[in-house]
Design an enzyme around this catalytic site. Sequence first.
Site, PDB file in Angstrom:
ATOM      1  CG  HIS A 218     -47.256 -57.225 -54.649  1.00  0.00           C
ATOM      2  ND1 HIS A 218     -46.260 -56.895 -55.538  1.00  0.00           N
ATOM      3  CD2 HIS A 218     -47.835 -58.327 -55.176  1.00  0.00           C
ATOM      4  CE1 HIS A 218     -46.228 -57.760 -56.525  1.00  0.00           C
ATOM      5  NE2 HIS A 218     -47.178 -58.642 -56.333  1.00  0.00           N
ATOM      6  CE1 TYR A 222     -50.522 -60.222 -59.040  1.00  0.00           C
ATOM      7  CE2 TYR A 222     -50.170 -59.759 -56.727  1.00  0.00           C
ATOM      8  CZ  TYR A 222     -49.732 -60.286 -57.925  1.00  0.00           C
ATOM      9  OH  TYR A 222     -48.490 -60.865 -58.007  1.00  0.00           O
ATOM     10  CG  HIS A 372     -41.193 -56.718 -62.913  1.00  0.00           C
ATOM     11  ND1 HIS A 372     -41.895 -57.827 -63.336  1.00  0.00           N
ATOM     12  CD2 HIS A 372     -41.835 -56.284 -61.778  1.00  0.00           C
ATOM     13  CE1 HIS A 372     -42.901 -58.064 -62.491  1.00  0.00           C
ATOM     14  NE2 HIS A 372     -42.895 -57.134 -61.550  1.00  0.00           N
ATOM     15  CG  PHE A 373     -42.980 -51.335 -62.730  1.00  0.00           C
ATOM     16  CD1 PHE A 373     -43.497 -50.285 -63.459  1.00  0.00           C
ATOM     17  CD2 PHE A 373     -42.037 -51.060 -61.757  1.00  0.00           C
ATOM     18  CE1 PHE A 373     -43.053 -48.990 -63.259  1.00  0.00           C
ATOM     19  CE2 PHE A 373     -41.585 -49.779 -61.534  1.00  0.00           C
ATOM     20  CZ  PHE A 373     -42.092 -48.730 -62.305  1.00  0.00           C
ATOM     21  CG  HIS A 374     -42.659 -49.579 -67.856  1.00  0.00           C
ATOM     22  ND1 HIS A 374     -41.914 -49.232 -66.754  1.00  0.00           N
ATOM     23  CD2 HIS A 374     -43.334 -48.448 -68.212  1.00  0.00           C
ATOM     24  CE1 HIS A 374     -42.114 -47.951 -66.465  1.00  0.00           C
ATOM     25  NE2 HIS A 374     -42.973 -47.456 -67.330  1.00  0.00           N
ATOM     26  NE  ARG A 435     -37.662 -48.057 -59.042  1.00  0.00           N
ATOM     27  CZ  ARG A 435     -38.763 -48.519 -58.428  1.00  0.00           C
ATOM     28  NH1 ARG A 435     -38.687 -49.476 -57.508  1.00  0.00           N
ATOM     29  NH2 ARG A 435     -39.945 -48.038 -58.731  1.00  0.00           N
ATOM     30  NE  ARG A 436     -39.402 -44.575 -57.605  1.00  0.00           N
ATOM     31  CZ  ARG A 436     -40.171 -44.970 -56.612  1.00  0.00           C
ATOM     32  NH1 ARG A 436     -39.648 -45.252 -55.443  1.00  0.00           N
ATOM     33  NH2 ARG A 436     -41.468 -45.076 -56.760  1.00  0.00           N
TER      34      ARG A 436
HETATM   35 FE1  HAS Z   1     -44.238 -57.161 -59.734  1.00  0.00          FE
HETATM   36  C1  HAS Z   1     -42.031 -54.979 -58.225  1.00  0.00           C
HETATM   37  C2  HAS Z   1     -42.860 -59.780 -58.023  1.00  0.00           C
HETATM   38  C3  HAS Z   1     -46.621 -59.294 -61.047  1.00  0.00           C
HETATM   39  C4  HAS Z   1     -46.060 -54.461 -60.844  1.00  0.00           C
HETATM   40  N1  HAS Z   1     -44.054 -55.123 -59.589  1.00  0.00           N
HETATM   41  C5  HAS Z   1     -43.062 -54.422 -58.939  1.00  0.00           C
HETATM   42  C6  HAS Z   1     -43.292 -53.016 -59.094  1.00  0.00           C
HETATM   43  C7  HAS Z   1     -44.463 -52.874 -59.803  1.00  0.00           C
HETATM   44  C8  HAS Z   1     -44.925 -54.205 -60.107  1.00  0.00           C
HETATM   45  C9  HAS Z   1     -45.148 -51.574 -60.183  1.00  0.00           C
HETATM   46  O1  HAS Z   1     -41.037 -60.182 -55.601  1.00  0.00           O
HETATM   47  C10 HAS Z   1     -42.375 -51.904 -58.581  1.00  0.00           C
HETATM   48  C11 HAS Z   1     -42.874 -51.283 -57.321  1.00  0.00           C
HETATM   49  C12 HAS Z   1     -41.968 -50.143 -56.928  1.00  0.00           C
HETATM   50  O2  HAS Z   1     -42.207 -49.014 -57.376  1.00  0.00           O
HETATM   51  O3  HAS Z   1     -40.992 -50.394 -56.207  1.00  0.00           O
HETATM   52  N2  HAS Z   1     -44.628 -59.151 -59.612  1.00  0.00           N
HETATM   53  C13 HAS Z   1     -43.922 -60.054 -58.888  1.00  0.00           C
HETATM   54  C14 HAS Z   1     -44.453 -61.390 -59.101  1.00  0.00           C
HETATM   55  C15 HAS Z   1     -45.518 -61.238 -59.960  1.00  0.00           C
HETATM   56  C16 HAS Z   1     -45.630 -59.839 -60.256  1.00  0.00           C
HETATM   57  C17 HAS Z   1     -43.961 -62.667 -58.508  1.00  0.00           C
HETATM   58  N3  HAS Z   1     -45.985 -56.929 -60.759  1.00  0.00           N
HETATM   59  C18 HAS Z   1     -46.807 -57.929 -61.188  1.00  0.00           C
HETATM   60  C19 HAS Z   1     -47.958 -57.369 -61.839  1.00  0.00           C
HETATM   61  C20 HAS Z   1     -47.799 -55.996 -61.779  1.00  0.00           C
HETATM   62  C21 HAS Z   1     -46.556 -55.743 -61.096  1.00  0.00           C
HETATM   63  C22 HAS Z   1     -49.099 -58.176 -62.421  1.00  0.00           C
HETATM   64  C23 HAS Z   1     -48.675 -54.891 -62.266  1.00  0.00           C
HETATM   65  C24 HAS Z   1     -49.849 -55.070 -62.797  1.00  0.00           C
HETATM   66  N4  HAS Z   1     -42.721 -57.349 -58.392  1.00  0.00           N
HETATM   67  C25 HAS Z   1     -42.361 -58.501 -57.782  1.00  0.00           C
HETATM   68  C26 HAS Z   1     -41.321 -58.197 -56.782  1.00  0.00           C
HETATM   69  C27 HAS Z   1     -41.069 -56.830 -56.834  1.00  0.00           C
HETATM   70  C28 HAS Z   1     -41.968 -56.319 -57.862  1.00  0.00           C
HETATM   71  C29 HAS Z   1     -40.643 -59.123 -55.863  1.00  0.00           C
HETATM   72  C30 HAS Z   1     -40.082 -56.016 -55.982  1.00  0.00           C
HETATM   73  C31 HAS Z   1     -38.808 -55.825 -56.705  1.00  0.00           C
HETATM   74  C32 HAS Z   1     -37.862 -54.967 -55.911  1.00  0.00           C
HETATM   75  O4  HAS Z   1     -36.843 -55.491 -55.462  1.00  0.00           O
HETATM   76  O5  HAS Z   1     -38.106 -53.756 -55.734  1.00  0.00           O
HETATM   77  C33 HAS Z   1     -46.437 -62.377 -60.428  1.00  0.00           C
HETATM   78  O6  HAS Z   1     -47.773 -62.056 -60.147  1.00  0.00           O
HETATM   79  C34 HAS Z   1     -46.240 -62.672 -61.883  1.00  0.00           C
HETATM   80  C35 HAS Z   1     -46.986 -63.927 -62.310  1.00  0.00           C
HETATM   81  C36 HAS Z   1     -47.167 -63.950 -63.794  1.00  0.00           C
HETATM   82  C37 HAS Z   1     -46.975 -65.016 -64.566  1.00  0.00           C
HETATM   83  C38 HAS Z   1     -47.145 -64.856 -66.072  1.00  0.00           C
HETATM   84  C39 HAS Z   1     -48.332 -65.600 -66.625  1.00  0.00           C
HETATM   85  C40 HAS Z   1     -48.451 -65.322 -68.093  1.00  0.00           C
HETATM   86  C41 HAS Z   1     -49.629 -65.087 -68.768  1.00  0.00           C
HETATM   87  C42 HAS Z   1     -49.571 -64.795 -70.244  1.00  0.00           C
HETATM   88  C43 HAS Z   1     -49.816 -66.055 -71.071  1.00  0.00           C
HETATM   89  C44 HAS Z   1     -49.828 -65.707 -72.516  1.00  0.00           C
HETATM   90  C45 HAS Z   1     -50.555 -66.353 -73.446  1.00  0.00           C
HETATM   91  C46 HAS Z   1     -50.522 -65.841 -74.879  1.00  0.00           C
HETATM   92  C47 HAS Z   1     -51.434 -67.497 -73.156  1.00  0.00           C
HETATM   93  C48 HAS Z   1     -46.610 -66.337 -64.043  1.00  0.00           C
HETATM   94  C49 HAS Z   1     -50.946 -65.137 -68.097  1.00  0.00           C
HETATM   95  C50 HAS Z   1     -50.131 -66.923 -75.843  1.00  0.00           C
HETATM   96  C51 HAS Z   1     -50.495 -66.506 -77.208  1.00  0.00           C
HETATM   97  C52 HAS Z   1     -49.637 -66.289 -78.228  1.00  0.00           C
HETATM   98  C53 HAS Z   1     -50.169 -65.871 -79.555  1.00  0.00           C
HETATM   99  C54 HAS Z   1     -48.161 -66.424 -78.054  1.00  0.00           C
END
Ligand code: HAS
Length: 556
Positions: A218, A222, A372-374, A435-436
Site C-alpha cells: 500500500h 503512494y 478503483h485502482f484504474h 477480478r483476475r
Molecule cells: Fe487504493 C486497493 C483504499 C488510494 C491503488 N488501491 C488498491 C489496489 C491498488 C490501489 C492498485 O482500503 C489493488 C491492489 C491489489 O492488487 O489488490 N486507496 C484506498 C484509499 C485511498 C486509496 C483509502 N489506491 C489509492 C491510490 C492508488 C491506489 C492513490 C494508486 C496510486 N485501495 C484501498 C483499499 C484497497 C485498495 C482498502 C483494498 C481493496 C480490496 O479489498 O482488495 C486514499 O488514499 C484515497 C484518498 C483520495 C481522496 C481524493 C482526493 C481528490 C483529489 C482530486 C481533487 C480534484 C480537483 C480538480 C481539485 C480523498 C486530490 C477540480 C477541478 C475541476 C476542473 C473539476
Amino acid sequence: MKFSYKFRMIVLLELALPIFLLSVGLFEGLMQTIYRSGLIHQSSAMGTSYYQGLTLHGVINAIVLTTFFAVAFGHLCMAYFLQKEPNFRLVLLSAVLMIGGTLMAAWAILAGKASVLYTFYPPLMAHPIFYLGAALLIVGSWVAYFSWIPLYLQWRRKHPDTNMPLAVLGTLVNFTVWFVCTLAVAYEVLVFLLPWSLGWIHDINIPLCRMLFWFFGHALVYFWLLPSYIMFYVMLPKIAGGKLYSANAARLALLLFLLLSVPVGVHHQFSEPGITRTVKWIQAILTFGITIPSFITAFTMAASLEYAGRKRGARSLFSWMRKLPYFDKDNYLFGYLICGLILFIFGGLTGIVNASANLSAIVHNTAWVPGHFHMTVAGPVFLGILGMSMYALEKLTGNAVALPRWNTIVPYLWVIGILFFSTGMMLGGLHGEPRRTNLGLTYLNPQHPLYHSAWVMTTTMAVMGGVLMFIAGFAYIFSFMGTLFGKAVAPAIFTLPESEVLHQESRIPAFDNFKPWIAAMIVIILLAYVPALMDVLRLTNGNAVPFDPANPIPLR
Ligand code: HAS
C-alpha cells in the site's frame, strides 16, 4: 539549468525505456478486456497466456514504468531545485541495476516462467530470476535515493534557515517511504520466495508473506502518487496561470504521507482469517487517516485553480472551471495534470469505500477493485508520468513535440476510456464479477453451463474503455517517440515550472525537518504492525505447496 551530457542521457534512458515497454503493457491491458468480455474464448492468444499477459500488464505498467519514472523525475527535481547534479557514478549504478533487474524479470515472464501477477503472492511460484530481477530493480532505486541525500545535506548546511524547495521535500518523503516499505518486500523475497523457488526450503507461511507484501504494497501506491502530487503543488498552479494557495498546506500534506503510507497495508487483508478484528479495525482507522493529505490536496488545488480561473477573467461561482487552459497545445502538461485530478476524485471516493472493513467484504476480489485502482494509478499517476515524461524529453533534448495535437488530446481520450472501463468494472464488481479471471472461458461463453448474462453489459463497457485507452496510449507513444527521434529546435536548457505562493505564510520549522516525522513514522508502524505480525505468526503456519495460476495441480 544546463545539465551535463551524461546525466541527460541517463535520465532520458530512464524515461524512454519504460515508455517503449509500455507498448506491451498497453496491448496486454486491451487483451485483458477482450478476454474478460467473452469476445474470445481462449486461454491464450498470440503465444501469450491470460495470466502471462496480466503479469506483463501489471509488472510493466505498475512496477517498471512507475519506478523508472520516480527515479528519473527525482533526479531532475533534486538537480534542478538544488542546482547540482547527483554523483554520476551512483546515477549510473542505479540505472544499470534497474535495467538489469527489469531485463531479468522480463525474461522470466516472457519465457512463461513467472505468471504470478504483479503481487507475486505465494503459493504462485515464479522462476528465481524473476525474484532476483525484482530485487535488483528495487536496489537500483535505493541507490538513486542514496545519491540525493548528500546533495540535500550540502544544501541544508548552506541554507540553515530557508525552507527546502517543495519538490525536494516531496521527493525525499517519497523515497524515505519507499526505502522503509521495500525492506519488508526485500525480506519476503530473499528469506522466503527466492529460497522456496530454488527448492532450498519447502515450508512457506502464505499469510505472513502476504502481510510482508502489503506492508510494501500500500505504501507502493503512494510512491506512485507522490511524483504527481509534486507536479500538482509545484507546477500546476503556475501552468494554470495562477499561484499555489498555501505552501504550508502542501508541506503538511506531503509530510503526512511519511506517517501513514505504511501502517495501513492490512486493509488488503480484511478477508484474511489469521488476523484478528482489533488489528483490522486499527488499520481501517489509519486508512481513513491517510485520506487526509489527499483531502488537503483537493481543497488546496481547487483553491489554486479557482484563483487561476479568476485571473483569467472568471466572475461567477463555477465559471473559473471553464476558463482554464484545457486544450493549449503549448501548455499540454496542464491537460495531463487536470485530467489526473478529475479522475482522482472518483478514485479517492472508491478507495474510501474499500477502506471500510465491512464494505470491503462486498467488493474484495471483485472487478470493483481494478475499477478503483484504474482511477488512481491509471489516473493522476499515469497521466502525470506521461505529461512530465514528454515535458522533460522536450526540455532535455530541445526537440519540438511531434504530433502536438495528438499529444494534447491524449489525456482527455484517456479519461473517457477510464470512465467507461472503471464504471463497467465497478458495476460488474457490485454484481459479483470476479477480478483476475478469464471470464471468456466460462461465465461469458454462451456455450458454457456457467454462462452469466448479467456481466455482458459491464464487460462490454470495460472493453469499450479498453479500446479508447489503447488508442490514447498509442497516440502518446507515437508522439513521444517522434519527439525523441526528432530534430532539436532549441538549446537543451532544462527548466521546471515553479508556482509562486499566494499568501505570505510564516515558516513552520517542523514542516522543514524530517526528524520528528520519521520518529513518529517508526512509532506508528510498530504500533500497527507488531500486533498484526504476532497474529499472523500465532494463527497460521507453513506447509503450502506451490502452484501455477492456470493449473489446480500443485507444482511439486
Ligand atoms: Fe487504493 C486497493 C483504499 C488510494 C491503488 N488501491 C488498491 C489496489 C491498488 C490501489 C492498485 O482500503 C489493488 C491492489 C491489489 O492488487 O489488490 N486507496 C484506498 C484509499 C485511498 C486509496 C483509502 N489506491 C489509492 C491510490 C492508488 C491506489 C492513490 C494508486 C496510486 N485501495 C484501498 C483499499 C484497497 C485498495 C482498502 C483494498 C481493496 C480490496 O479489498 O482488495 C486514499 O488514499 C484515497 C484518498 C483520495 C481522496 C481524493 C482526493 C481528490 C483529489 C482530486 C481533487 C480534484 C480537483 C480538480 C481539485 C480523498 C486530490 C477540480 C477541478 C475541476 C476542473 C473539476
